[in-house]
Design an enzyme around this catalytic site. Structure first.
Site: not given
Length: 325
Positions: A147, A149, A86-87, A216, A117
């Protein structure tokens, strides 16, 4: 190639199997997806491969990718895992955009284990909401895992996703999608109590069924200690060398950005692709301006007789080109 033959092949290709269309494209187009002389794929990396690597203390190399060329490069560089992260837009892209990029990368990757993501808003509402989004990522995005968070509060969601057979990579520490709640992009786990919270989250993700997790922006000793207490691999990004593997954003490590852009401390720039690309484009611009490009070797020939016949046709049709005063 004879024009009639070219038209026939084009019509044939429309209804031809995908493999035949790709063969035609490779033969007659500059836009072929992969060179016919490309490096043959290596053995496929699976979730069992990653578990074996972790058991044997072999570090896992992970890289982000966002389109076909970046996915192809990462795969041919023998990355173990490729993350469509998602970056892509600093956590700003929604589900449809992420699916688009996942499909592009997955089309290029033949050997690495691909992870998509889940973007913000696609999994937080309920476990069933997260399952629906994860199925989309696997079916439409063609990735092999997702993935998401979050720590212990996401354990029920992770358990639900894994219950339908979709592998989940967790993500704790600095969680970009939640940066506003963290007070910005700040290092996590700098106090004993916050580090203890990270350990609790890591154990919860492991119990929920994650096959691994990203750590992270965590102090290296904290990340190493947490990693040592887990049975699954941690993938560090700004978390030191004590993790089970590492991940970097591809455009960051390649230097594909202009000078002056802020870079996190953990990013090592291995190349300056932006400057090299700019210099190459400047050279191309100059050669276009001075007409040194295209040179003879970049053009297609015609026989002298065919050219003479065409010139005769042009002469006969001269009236069509005359402009009235």
């Amino acid at each position: 190639m004879n024009p009639a033959l070219s038209r026939f092949l084009a019509r044939l290709a429309i209804g031809a199997p995908a493999t035949f269309r790709v063969q035609l494209q490779r033969s007659y187009s500059s836009h072929s997806p992969v060179s016919p002389n490309a490096t043959p794929p290596r053995k496929k990396v699976t979730i069992n491969t990653l578990r074996t690597m972790h058991a044997n203390r072999i570090p896992i190399a992970m890289m982000t990718a966002h389109d076909f060329p970046s996915g192809l490069a990462a795969d041919q560089a023998h990355m173990d895992m490729i993350l469509i992260g998602d970056s892509l837009a600093m956590v700003g892209l929604g589900m449809e955009d992420m699916l688009h990029h996942c499909r592009a990368v997955s089309r290029a990757v033949k050997s690495a284990f691909t992870v998509g993501d889940l973007p913000m808003g696609s999994y937080e509402i309920s476990p069933e909401h997260a399952v629906h989004s994860s199925i989309q990522m696997v079916q439409d995005g063609r990735v092999e895992a997702v993935k998401l968070e979050g720590g212990a509060e996401m354990s029920s969601t992770i358990a639900r996703i894994t219950s339908v057979g979709i592998p989940v990579l967790g993500h704790i520490g600095l969680t970009p999608q939640r940066s506003h709640a963290l007070g910005g992009f700040r290092v996590q786990g700098k106090t004993a109590s916050s580090a203890s919270k990270l350990l609790t989250d890591a154990l919860a993700l492991q119990a929920a069924g994650c096959f691994g997790m990203v750590l992270e922006a965590v102090p290296a000793p904290v990340a190493a200690l947490i990693s040592s207490k887990l049975k699954i691999p941690t993938i560090g990004i700004g978390a030191g060398n004590g993790c089970g593997g590492q991940v970097l954003v591809q455009i960051d490590m390649l230097g594909n950005f202009p000078e002056g852009r802020f870079m996190p401390k953990f990013v090592k720039r291995y190349e300056n692709i932006f400057e090299k690309s700019k210099q190459a484009m400047e050279q191309y611009r100059d050669e276009v301006k001075n007409r040194s490009y295209p040179a003879a070797e970049h053009t297609y020939p015609i026989t002298a007789q065919e050219l003479k016949d065409f010139e005769a046709i042009v002469e006969k049709r001269r009236a069509e080109f005359e402009v009235e005063e």
